[in-house]
Scaffold this active site. Structure first.
Site, short mmCIF file in Angstrom:
data_model
loop_
_atom_site.label_atom_id
_atom_site.label_comp_id
_atom_site.label_asym_id
_atom_site.label_seq_id
_atom_site.Cartn_x
_atom_site.Cartn_y
_atom_site.Cartn_z
N ASP A 295 41.15 -21.11 42.58
CA ASP A 295 41.93 -21.29 43.22
C ASP A 295 42.89 -22.44 43.89
OD1 ASP A 295 40.27 -19.31 44.74
OD2 ASP A 295 39.26 -21.07 45.56
N ASP B 80 32.10 -13.84 41.67
CA ASP B 80 33.59 -15.54 41.88
C ASP B 80 32.45 -16.77 41.96
OD1 ASP B 80 35.22 -17.17 42.97
OD2 ASP B 80 35.55 -15.13 44.07
N GLU C 226 31.17 -21.35 39.05
CA GLU C 226 30.14 -22.85 39.33
C GLU C 226 28.79 -23.31 38.69
OE1 GLU C 226 34.04 -21.82 40.07
OE2 GLU C 226 32.44 -22.13 41.31
#
Length: 945
Positions: free
Chosen positions: A629, A552, A555
């Site tokens: 998300d 997760d 980025e």
């Protein structure tokens, strides 16, 4: 930084090539794989290197000075040297490098490059004098801002470039920002419908297409509600618009980041607010303007009374949208914008791009923040599949995912205890709902122990026993969430920090995350740090039998909602250099460490990683990507269609999304009867769509996303979701064969219509339909209460309704029936689709009987791929294929001899064949009588149908 120097003698004398002395002046030098050219134009004095990588792949490097950097590529792989036939000819004004398939023409004066096919047709041209090198310094590191523009004819459409949430398919004439962010994935690979691609080998933040900078709203003429020029009227209300807190003039609307929160009126509470902006706008230009809105909460925008934007996004993760508006010069247009922040802090901005200047309409460009030189690969092909194959030639094969990953995954944010997770899996099995993978999201650790990779013993008393029960009793795999993140003060943080493996700035700043603790991420660009990170995962998690990794926030999202310059500060410096230069490549390096780490421990086990971000080359590391998300809204569901297609057109074949959306409006948390009905229909429609993307998974915040928590079993929503779950498993021979073809032949599973119907120009801009494999046309329903939807059936072939077998001619748009429980799906004429047995998990039983649905009208073929499903023996050739061929003229089906073998292979099986044609439709019904039943022993057999 090491440099390779090339000395080119262009004055009187000769230049030596492999021992030969030329008596004439020349401007190029041969290398082992290509040529180096020194341009002659004093204003464009550049050093250009062309490397022949393959017959249809050329590597172009343009240096701003007389040197090239010697930095290895992160995205391109090292490949064994192969002799590619090529030649070079020098003409009066040009140098032409040719292979058997393409030629590259370089203007010897200014270095402009044109690519042509064998027939001399121009495939792509650099735009003359469009290169630029602007010297910049990033944290003391000398670098260049780089730009290269290419000519683009009016009929060209461009795709790929990662995953973006703007609901666009064709990016021609638009701007794509390659910036890793939650819900946006940057991949610098562009695919053209002119059958070429460009892989831009750069790791910094990059604009592609129209690379001009979005301007503040004040770039337009503004008029307030009373006609005064220079601003809009902003009125700050409470949520019911009964009380006005403040009315003021605003000429720019830019509350983009946490650092902008002080721009709001002092004392105004966003969580209880509603803001209206009203007035008029005008432009000094005529033509197509683009308005870019960044938003959290509820946003509506009207121009001349037409509602152009109506969206919602959770306050902590803003979304974005681009709206195209045609404007006449100096004409005033009514503008109204209404914003309900729906929490605080919350974010909003509105910016604009005026029409593209005339001299830039015939181009697109790449503009990167930082790099040593312009560096890109030109890839030609007969079609999009060949171009994507070229991309994987450069960046690595897409390794084969484990077969169970093609089944259904259940997840939620989050399973809080061991018992809760096991109870969900038990309920799936008790209710006979197919399932292969359960996902354990974040916070299985103690609240203050992020990065320890340790289970909280109060809630997960015996994780080893839990995993064993999942495997042995329930035949279910476990994927677990792992972040590249460490809280200060625990042993793993101290270990990584002592080794110098962590980014330090966030800790020095003492910034708290949303749980109230200070943390930082490790430097994935450091090989030793990647190895150490994997060792921590192995020691605490892998040894327990974890099957897959949910990586997760890759980025990396060290601290959310900061300006990009602040984000770069938090990961500066990287092991390789400035974060400005390497910003976008973090997810690639993070997956590399996990993939190589696991394979070093158990080299024959397939690695499976799900990561929230990606970069070019990720497919070689056993990694798939999900779309982040996103919100649980109809418009978000629709935007996933083009997001997933363009991601797949970027060369990465494995993509998924949170079926049902992640973030939920408050009205769904304790819904009334009306909202509950919409919630159920939204999830049903999304589930239908989700069954036909490469990886099929449900996930999201409360309300819980298990189908039995969405609706009771007698409800249409439950029935529909169960139907599509079972259909996915019935299609497993088809789906897994596509995965095998993805490895063997560089196939793409989720296919933009331009891939298979490129001659049909009507498909270029279709952003809500796609092919799932070669045969299935998927048409998600994304409007509430819709019972039909327009479906374009591409021309050049006929189409069959999957459910009833009814035939339709291609080249027309039909109003397809879309009852609550069904999504329109059409099968391409001339298809063979294998269906397997009904399953509860992918390896429950062998597919010893297959139902072959043959859709006649044209010849058809399909190759059934099979292997052991869980190990890497396929890399050594341990797999089999069975080719099916239907001949329309003779109305016969030939099943070819099986090729290859593997442990556990079925030597005998039954094929039940169902022939469907325009005169004899058949429903999708596995209980009906077959047209023919064939006993197959591995040898070729032909049957008349």
């Amino acid at each position: 930084m090491y440099k390779t120097f090339f000395f080119l003698f262009n004055a009187i004398g000769c230049l030596t090539f492999s021992g030969d002395c030329l008596a004439q002046q020349t401007t190029y030098q041969k290398t082992e794989n290509g040529i180096v050219i020194q341009t002659q134009d004093a204003n464009q004095n550049r050093l250009i290197k062309l490397d022949v990588i393959a017959d249809k792949i050329i590597h172009v490097t343009v240096g701003p000075i007389s040197t090239f950097s010697n930095q290895p590529s992160l995205m391109a792989i090292d490949r064994p040297s192969t002799k590619i036939k090529w030649s070079v000819v020098e003409q009066s004004q040009e140098i032409v490098l040719s292979t058997d398939s393409i030629s590259v023409v370089i203007n010897r004066n200014n270095g402009n490059i044109v690519y042509k096919d064998q027939a001399g047709r121009v495939l792509l041209s650099e735009k003359e004098n469009s290169r630029s090198f602007k010297s910049v310094s990033n944290n003391g590191e000398a670098s260049f801002q780089l730009m290269q523009a290419f000519k683009s004819p009016s009929e060209e459409a461009i795709y790929g470039l990662g995953q973006h949430q703007d609901d666009m398919m064709n990016y021609k004439g638009k701007q794509v920002l390659l910036l890793q962010n939650n819900t946006d994935v940057a991949i610098p690979f562009l695919l053209s419908n002119q059958n070429y691609g460009i892989l831009w080998d750069n790791y910094s933040i990059t604009k592609v297409g129209d690379v001009r900078t979005y301007q503040p709203l004040s770039a337009l003429k503004l008029f307030d509600a009373e006609g005064h020029e220079g601003w809009l009227t902003a009125t700050y209300h409470d949520t019911k618009e009964k009380n006005v807190f403040l009315k003021r003039a605003e000429s720019d609307i830019d509350y983009s980041f946490l650092s902008d929160m002080n721009k709001f009126p002092e004392g105004y509470k966003l969580e209880d607010g509603l803001v209206n902006w009203e007035g008029k706008v005008a432009s000094g230009f005529e033509g197509l303007h683009h308005l870019q809105v960044k938003y959290a909460g509820y946003i509506k925008i009207w121009i001349d009374g037409v509602l152009l934007v109506d969206k919602w996004r959770q306050a902590w993760n803003p979304g974005s949208a681009v709206v195209a508006v045609k404007m006449l010069k100096d004409k005033r247009y009514d503008l109204k914008m209404q914003w309900v922040p729906d929490g605080g802090p919350s974010y909003l901005s509105l910016k604009c791009l005026t029409p593209i200047p005339e001299d830039e309409k015939d181009q697109y460009a790449f503009l990167s923040e930082s790099g040593d030189e312009i560096n890109y690969y030109f890839i030609a092909g007969k079609n999009a599949d060949e171009v994507i194959s070229g991309y994987r030639n450069l960046t690595g094969k897409a390794v084969l995912m484990p077969k169970w990953a093609m089944g259904f995954w259940q997840s939620r944010e989050r399973y809080k205890t061991q018992d809760e997770l096991l109870d969900v899996v038990k309920t799936f099995r008790d209710r006979k709902i197919p399932l292969d993978n359960i996902v354990l999201d974040w916070q299985y650790w103690k609240l203050d122990s992020w990065g320890t990779h340790e289970f909280d013993k109060d809630r997960f008393q015996d994780p080893d026993a839990m995993i064993k029960k999942l495997h042995d009793n329930y035949h279910t795999k476990l994927m677990i969430s792992v972040w590249p993140k460490f809280y200060t003060g625990n042993a793993n943080y101290d270990f990584m920090n002592k080794k110098g493996f962590l980014y330090e700035r966030n800790v020095v700043n003492q910034e708290k995350d949303w749980l109230g603790f200070t943390s930082t991420f490790y430097d994935a660009f450091n090989p030793a740090a990647r190895k150490a990170f994997w060792e921590l995962m192995k020691k605490k998690l892998y040894v327990k039998g974890i099957d897959a990794w949910w990586m997760d926030a890759t980025e990396p999202d060290i601290h959310s909602n900061l300006p990009i310059e602040s984000r770069k500060e938090l990961m500066n410096p990287t092991f390789l250099g400035s974060s400005t230069k390497y910003f976008n490549a973090f997810p690639l390096q993070n997956s590399k460490g996990v993939y190589e780490g696991q394979r070093s421990v158990k080299p024959n086990d397939r690695v499976f990683i799900l990561t929230r971000s990606a970069y070019a080359g990720l497919q070689r590391y056993g990694a798939a990507t999900w779309s982040g998300d996103i919100a649980s809204r109809w418009e978000d569901m629709k935007s996933q269609i083009s997001a997933g297609i363009n991601f797949s057109l970027s060369g990465l074949p494995y993509w998924t999304m949170d079926v049902g959306g992640f973030s939920v409006e408050r009205r769904y948390e304790k819904p009334n009867e009306i909202d509950l009905a919409e919630w159920r229909e939204l999830n049903s429609r999304w589930f239908q769509f989700g069954a036909f993307v490469p990886l099929f998974r449900a996930h999201g915040q409360f309300p819980y996303r298990e189908i039995y928590n969405i609706a009771p079993e007698n409800h249409p929503a439950y029935k529909s979701m169960l139907y599509y779950n079972k259909l996915r498993y019935r299609l497993m021979p088809y789906v897994y064969s596509l995965a095998g073809q993805t490895f063997k032949d560089d196939y793409t599973i989720m296919r933009g219509l331009m891939m298979d119907f490129g001659k049909d120009k009507a498909v270029n801009n279709i952003n809500d339909q796609y092919m799932f494999g070669p045969s299935l046309l998927i048409n998600p329903v994304y409007q509430y209460k819709a019972t039909n939807r327009p479906v374009y059936l591409p021309k050049g072939t006929g189409w069959y309704n999957l459910y009833d077998g009814k035939y339709f001619a291609g080249g027309e748009t039909i109003n397809a029936a879309s009852p609550y429980e069904r999504m329109p799906i059409f099968v391409k004429e001339g298809s063979i689709i294998p269906f397997g047995p009904e399953l509860q998990y992918t390896d429950e039983k062998p597919a010893d009987t297959l139902h072959l649905y043959v859709y006649g009208g044209k010849d058809a073929t399909f190759s059934l791929y099979e292997d052991e499903g869980i190990n890497n023996n396929y890399e050594k050739g341990a797999f089999s294929t069975i080719q099916f061929n239907y001949n329309q003229q003779s109305n016969s089906l030939t099943i070819q001899s099986r090729v290859g073998e593997f442990k556990g292979m079925l030597n005998k099986r039954i094929f039940k064949v169902f022939l469907i044609n325009s005169k004899s439709p058949k429903p999708l019904n596995f209980e009906q009588k077959a047209t023919q039943t064939i006993n197959y022993t591995g040898k070729q057999i032909t049957t008349k149908l």
